[in-house]
Design a protein around this motif. Structure first.
Motif, mmCIF file in Angstrom:
data_model
loop_
_atom_site.group_PDB
_atom_site.id
_atom_site.type_symbol
_atom_site.label_atom_id
_atom_site.label_comp_id
_atom_site.label_asym_id
_atom_site.label_seq_id
_atom_site.Cartn_x
_atom_site.Cartn_y
_atom_site.Cartn_z
ATOM 1 N N GLY A 841 0.814 -1.204 0.000
ATOM 2 C CA GLY A 841 0.000 0.000 0.000
ATOM 3 C C GLY A 841 0.849 1.256 0.000
ATOM 4 O O GLY A 841 2.028 1.238 -0.357
ATOM 5 N N GLU A 844 1.555 7.015 5.115
ATOM 6 C CA GLU A 844 0.854 8.225 5.571
ATOM 7 C C GLU A 844 1.438 9.473 4.921
ATOM 8 O O GLU A 844 0.713 10.383 4.527
ATOM 9 C CB GLU A 844 0.946 8.345 7.104
ATOM 10 C CG GLU A 844 0.009 7.434 7.866
ATOM 11 C CD GLU A 844 -1.440 7.942 7.855
ATOM 12 O OE1 GLU A 844 -1.735 8.934 7.147
ATOM 13 O OE2 GLU A 844 -2.274 7.334 8.550
ATOM 14 N N THR A 896 -9.069 8.010 4.178
ATOM 15 C CA THR A 896 -8.076 7.497 5.133
ATOM 16 C C THR A 896 -7.078 6.580 4.435
ATOM 17 O O THR A 896 -7.305 6.099 3.314
ATOM 18 C CB THR A 896 -8.758 6.717 6.252
ATOM 19 O OG1 THR A 896 -9.379 5.535 5.691
ATOM 20 C CG2 THR A 896 -9.821 7.566 6.938
ATOM 21 N N LEU A 897 -5.979 6.323 5.132
ATOM 22 C CA LEU A 897 -4.956 5.418 4.616
ATOM 23 C C LEU A 897 -5.539 4.023 4.422
ATOM 24 O O LEU A 897 -5.253 3.338 3.423
ATOM 25 C CB LEU A 897 -3.776 5.368 5.586
ATOM 26 C CG LEU A 897 -2.556 4.561 5.122
ATOM 27 C CD1 LEU A 897 -1.890 5.248 3.941
ATOM 28 C CD2 LEU A 897 -1.552 4.412 6.268
ATOM 29 N N GLU A 898 -6.377 3.602 5.346
ATOM 30 C CA GLU A 898 -6.987 2.272 5.244
ATOM 31 C C GLU A 898 -7.872 2.175 4.003
ATOM 32 O O GLU A 898 -7.883 1.141 3.309
ATOM 33 C CB GLU A 898 -7.818 1.979 6.507
ATOM 34 C CG GLU A 898 -7.006 1.796 7.778
ATOM 35 C CD GLU A 898 -6.434 3.105 8.301
ATOM 36 O OE1 GLU A 898 -6.948 4.196 7.915
ATOM 37 O OE2 GLU A 898 -5.470 3.056 9.090
ATOM 38 N N GLN A 899 -8.614 3.233 3.698
ATOM 39 C CA GLN A 899 -9.478 3.217 2.515
ATOM 40 C C GLN A 899 -8.657 3.149 1.227
ATOM 41 O O GLN A 899 -9.016 2.441 0.283
ATOM 42 C CB GLN A 899 -10.355 4.469 2.518
ATOM 43 C CG GLN A 899 -11.441 4.469 3.581
ATOM 44 C CD GLN A 899 -12.174 5.794 3.667
ATOM 45 O OE1 GLN A 899 -11.567 6.854 3.496
ATOM 46 N NE2 GLN A 899 -13.473 5.749 3.924
ATOM 47 N N ASN A 901 -5.553 1.921 0.802
ATOM 48 C CA ASN A 901 -4.903 0.621 0.657
ATOM 49 C C ASN A 901 -5.909 -0.497 0.392
ATOM 50 O O ASN A 901 -5.607 -1.465 -0.324
ATOM 51 C CB ASN A 901 -4.054 0.314 1.889
ATOM 52 C CG ASN A 901 -2.831 1.216 1.963
ATOM 53 O OD1 ASN A 901 -2.358 1.704 0.936
ATOM 54 N ND2 ASN A 901 -2.324 1.467 3.170
ATOM 55 N N ALA A 902 -7.115 -0.343 0.934
ATOM 56 C CA ALA A 902 -8.158 -1.335 0.650
ATOM 57 C C ALA A 902 -8.594 -1.237 -0.810
ATOM 58 O O ALA A 902 -8.815 -2.264 -1.479
ATOM 59 C CB ALA A 902 -9.349 -1.119 1.579
ATOM 60 N N LYS A 905 -6.038 -2.942 -3.135
ATOM 61 C CA LYS A 905 -6.168 -4.404 -3.157
ATOM 62 C C LYS A 905 -7.422 -4.849 -3.907
ATOM 63 O O LYS A 905 -7.451 -5.900 -4.551
ATOM 64 C CB LYS A 905 -6.187 -4.950 -1.732
ATOM 65 C CG LYS A 905 -4.859 -4.816 -1.007
ATOM 66 C CD LYS A 905 -4.876 -5.500 0.347
ATOM 67 C CE LYS A 905 -3.528 -5.371 1.044
ATOM 68 N NZ LYS A 905 -2.460 -6.060 0.300
#
Length: 944
Positions: A841, A844, A896-899, A901-902, A905
């Motif tokens: 991913g 930040e 967000t970072l999670e969004q 990187n998700a 993928k």
């Protein structure tokens, strides 16, 4: 586009010792750099002309300030008086190589942090090298923080740049790749060879990119010495244009630049000049390709000489399309596909170039005879008052347009600074305005002579005629006391936020259904920009009409109402207007710009262009020839070949469908078979405004514009019904396509990853940010970090995300240029970077920088009135307002970072890529095999 480095000669002349291992480490900053010196004396005001004020620091730095609050952007441009003219034997390309290295950083700004800051701040930036100068500029959203950083950075890298051996070694192959890219362009190669033939001794005969062997073998010590000699305040001019506080900015400049000491060395003037040419020269280049070129080069006076202004007018009179003499004698008579002319106005005696492009069937010999007859027989066909007036109007409009754009204006001054003084910009404008027919006639008869011409080979003559090339005048005496004209009126300080734009935009619908958006505001130069989109037909009615649609749109500006193509071009110049028309199978887009007082008349002209085109038969044949010639050239270029292969792969629409992709051969065949009657029939059936959108942005009277638009377009309807042709997502099989393009030094990579996505998807912003990290921005992205900064195999690489508004056939694209022998490295580098993106991913910091860059670029985009007009017109069609833009930017900020990187993928699957590599791989493999064999023979001989 070129990014450049810096060097190190002054350290020696000032007595500062270089480290004995001057390899990877730069010299320690000499005492008296900005970090070590006390604040210097206040700048001295020297002169002020038309809104520009010049100051000089005690160390010799010249400073030009041109404030303009009408657009919330600022441009910082620094010009160094060093270019390829200053290079010595064996050191060609040094100025350009330094231009690359200057982006590698300083002790306080390590290499990546410079481009990281550019990306984070959403700055548009570049560096360019030319014969007499090198310049660097940054354009950014106006703020004291951005301006302070840009000034501090430029002051720092003026004297503290890393000019390290490790950076030089990694940049060698990047510059070689740039050279190879240029070698793919027939016109560029011909121009280089002609200049080399025209100049026997002067460095203007050498390309700024330099000789390959010089670039590959240059010593780091020489590069450092060159840097220290020329990159100093007394050899530079700093220009700041756009929105800024003049007093605060001057203080910041004094703070950051004033502490740099004035060097003790004295720069030596160049003195090499070519003798007068003794006879015509001619050369021929033979390479693989389809487009023929015939060109003529003539030496001319230095750029500061009054003859240069007259030569600019002469080039316009001879080389303009469609009003020029060469166009009439060659293009209109189908002898060539196109013509152009350009005066290289330089510090020392330069040259003017006249060029004709031919297709494979046209005769070079016939074109050559006509070109030379037109150029060198001006005494028999004197320049007319009408021709001079037309040329003056065009060139003076160009000056006015440049002055109304703070970005273009600031950078344009670099050329005049290189000639001797920034005020030459205005002085030459005045000289053009005052020029007489006698002035232009004299210049034509003096310079356009056989003995002063380079076409190729040398031809002896018993009675040589030599052109009298004057020396450069004393520029300081020339500009002393010059006052110029009244400064151009400034525009309002406009807030480009979505909310403000929305509050000031009026939307309405004309009687026939045409949608209109109006955004009046005060602009610099009283400019107004407009955008019109006409949408037409449906999937069934447009079947088989793609070529007719393109030709019909291209014919609109070749004669309309009572005006011929030339008269229409003259009219646009008279109205100080720009007008562009582009057509696809389903729509026509019109962009235009003019001044407030000229808008009503321009709209009337546009009405005729759109509603009353005349479709002249001769122009139609010229258009077909130009189109076919352009396609024949593209089909040999690696970038175009790779792009076409990716475009056609997985496109299963039947031949004739407007969504189908034609091959080059199919497109050429369609143009050859095209008929004027069919293009006219298409126009008659499909053109109308009831499904169109129009937007105006700039200085205009809203009530008057609304009334006129109703009168001009409110009753115009197309005969054929309109229904949008849908482009639904289609599953595409992955592919790896290797394509041969013989005799091309550069290769291209194009890739596409099909995505089922629309611009209303909740994943859109996450993918935009991921794409920015992967390959967005200029120098700072993962693909560039890998392929350019680390491995040095690509001059340019990147990615883009294409997402539609009403369909879901999106795609993630990638590109790179490289040398054919580096194909395996390119493949491996791209594959590893994509795999790393999917696996790990983004970080930040990368996310923060990507957000900042995208948001600031979007803000700057809304300061460009032409783009804003296009956006407002698009919103009308989509039934959206600026609230949609504001919401999209809010979502981007909140991502967000999670969004991110998700989403990577979920969407980025390397196994689904469609990839194309185009280049001369067979020849590269042959050379590699020969090199391997030679090495083996060498080892065998050594063993024996």
């Amino acid at each position: 586009m070129r990014f450049t480095p810096l060097s190190l000669a002054l350290a020696l002349s000032l007595g500062f010792a270089l480290p004995t291992a001057a390899a990877d480490a730069p010299a320690a900053p000499p005492a008296g750099t900005p970090a070590a010196q006390a604040p210097a004396a206040a700048p001295t005001k020297l002169s002020s002309v038309e809104g520009i004020t010049e100051y000089r620091l005690a160390n010799g730095l010249r400073v030009l300030l041109a404030p303009d609050a009408s657009k919330p952007t600022t441009t910082v441009n620094i010009t160094y008086l060093v270019g390829s003219r200053h290079e010595n034997y064996g050191e060609t390309g040094m100025a350009h190589l330094l231009e690359h290295l200057v982006f590698k950083g300083t002790p306080s700004l390590p290499g990546k942090s410079i481009v990281e800051n550019f990306a984070k701040r959403g700055m548009r930036y570049n560096g360019t090298t030319w014969y007499d100068r090198t310049n660097y500029y940054e354009t950014f959203a106006a703020s004291e923080d951005n301006l302070d950083w840009a000034l501090k950075m430029e002051a720092d890298r003026m004297v503290n740049s890393f000019i390290a051996r490790s950076d030089l070694e990694s940049e060698f192959s990047v510059v070689r790749n740039e050279m190879e890219s240029g070698e793919n362009n027939p016109t560029r190669i011909l121009m280089q060879q002609m200049a080399a033939s025209a100049y026997q001794w002067h460095n203007y005969g050498k390309s700024t990119i330099g000789a390959r062997t010089d670039v590959e073998n240059v010593k780091i010590e020489n590069l450092q010495a060159f840097y220290r000699n020329y990159y100093q305040p007394d050899n530079a001019t700093l220009t700041v244009t756009g929105k800024f506080d003049e007093a605060k900015t001057l203080a910041k400049i004094a703070q950051h630049f004033g502490s740099i000491p004035k060097p003790a060395r004295k720069l030596q003037d160049t003195y090499t000049l070519d003798p007068q040419q003794d006879g015509a020269r001619e050369l021929t280049i033979t390479r693989v390709g389809d487009t023929q070129i015939v060109a003529a080069l003539y030496h001319m006076a230095p750029g500061a000489h009054p003859d240069a202004a007259a030569m600019s007018l002469l080039a316009q009179i001879m080389g303009d399309t469609p009003t020029g003499r060469l166009h009439k004698a060659l293009v209109e008579k189908k002898k060539v596909a196109g013509v152009w002319a350009y005066p290289f106005s330089l510090k020392e005696p330069g040259y003017t170039l006249f060029v004709a492009d031919l297709n494979k069937t046209q005769s070079r010999e016939e074109a050559r005879k006509i070109i030379l007859a037109e150029l060198e027989n001006v005494a028999k066909q004197p320049i007319t008052e009408a021709e001079l007036k037309r040329a003056k109007t065009a060139l003076l409009n160009g000056y006015e347009k440049a002055m109304s754009d703070p970005v273009a204006f600031g950078v344009a001054l670099s050329e005049e600074i290189a000639k001797g003084d920034w005020r030459l910009f205005f002085l030459q404008r005045d000289q053009i305005e005052a020029a007489t027919v006698a002035d232009v006639q004299r210049v034509a008869e003096n310079y356009l002579r056989e003995s002063n011409r380079t076409l190729g080979q040398f031809v002896p003559t018993d009675k040589p005629q030599r052109a009298a090339i004057p020396g450069a005048p004393d520029v300081q005496k020339l500009v002393e006391g010059y006052k110029g004209k009244a400064a151009m009126a400034e525009g309002e300080s406009f807030d480009p936020s979505p909310a403000n734009i929305e509050s000031r935009t009026t939307r309405l619908t004309l009687g026939n259904g045409m949608q209109v958006a109006l955004l009046p505001k005060k602009t610099r130069g009283n400019t107004v920009n407009g955008s019109i989109t006409l949408r037409m037909g449906d999937e069934k009615s447009l079947f088989g009409q793609s070529t007719n649609a393109e030709l019909a749109g291209a014919m609109l500006q070749r004669g309309a109402g009572k005006l011929s193509r030339q008269e229409l071009a003259d009219k646009l110049e008279e109205l100080k207007a720009k007008l562009s028309v582009s057509a696809s199978a389903t729509q026509v887009r019109v962009g235009f710009e003019t001044r407030r007082d000229k808008l009503p008349e321009l709209l009337a002209v546009i009405r005729d262009v759109l509603r009353s085109p005349t479709f002249p038969a001769a122009e139609f044949e010229s258009l077909r020839t130009e189109s076919i010639t352009g396609l024949e050239e593209q089909m040999r270029q690696p970038e175009a070949v790779a792009q076409k292969a990716v475009e056609k792969h997985g496109n299963n629409y039947p031949k004739g469908d407007v969504r189908a992709s034609m091959s080059f051969d199919e497109a050429i065949a369609s143009y050859k078979a095209a008929k004027l009657a069919d293009a006219k029939a298409f126009y008659s059936r499909f053109y109308g405004a009831q499904n169109g959108q129009l937007a105006l942005v700039g200085d205009f009277d809203k009530a008057e514009a609304e009334a006129q638009l109703k009168q001009l377009f409110g009753d115009w309807k197309a005969k054929a019904a309109y229904q949008r042709v849908e482009m639904p997502f289609v599953v595409t099989k992955p592919a790896a396509l290797t394509l041969e393009t013989p005799d091309k030094a550069n290769a291209a990579y194009i890739a596409s990853l099909p995505l089922k996505l629309a611009d209303t998807s909740p994943d859109l912003q996450a993918l935009q940010l991921a794409t920015r990290v992967l390959g967005g921005g200029a120098l700072k992205n993962r693909l560039m970090d890998r392929l350019r900064q680390k491995e040095g195999i690509s001059y340019g690489a990147g990615s883009w995300l294409s997402v539609p508004s009403l369909d879901d056939d999106a795609s993630l694209g990638m590109y790179a240029i490289y040398a054919p022998q580096n194909l395996d490295k390119l493949k491996n580098g791209v594959a590893e970077e994509i795999a790393k993106l999917v696996k790990e991913g983004v970080t930040e910091q990368e996310l923060s920088d990507a957000k900042s860059g995208l948001l600031q670029e979007a803000t700057m985009g809304r300061t460009q009135d032409a783009r804003l007009a296009g956006a407002l017109a698009g919103q009308l069609y989509l039934k959206r307002t600026m609230a949609f833009t504001a919401d999209a930017e809010a979502k981007l900020k909140a991502t967000t970072l999670e969004q991110v990187n998700a989403a990577i993928k979920r969407y980025v699957d390397p196994e689904k890529l469609v990839q194309a590599w185009a280049g001369d791989f067979a020849n590269a493999a042959k050379k590699a095999a020969e090199a391997k064999k030679a090495e083996e023979q060498k080892k065998t001989a050594s063993a024996q």
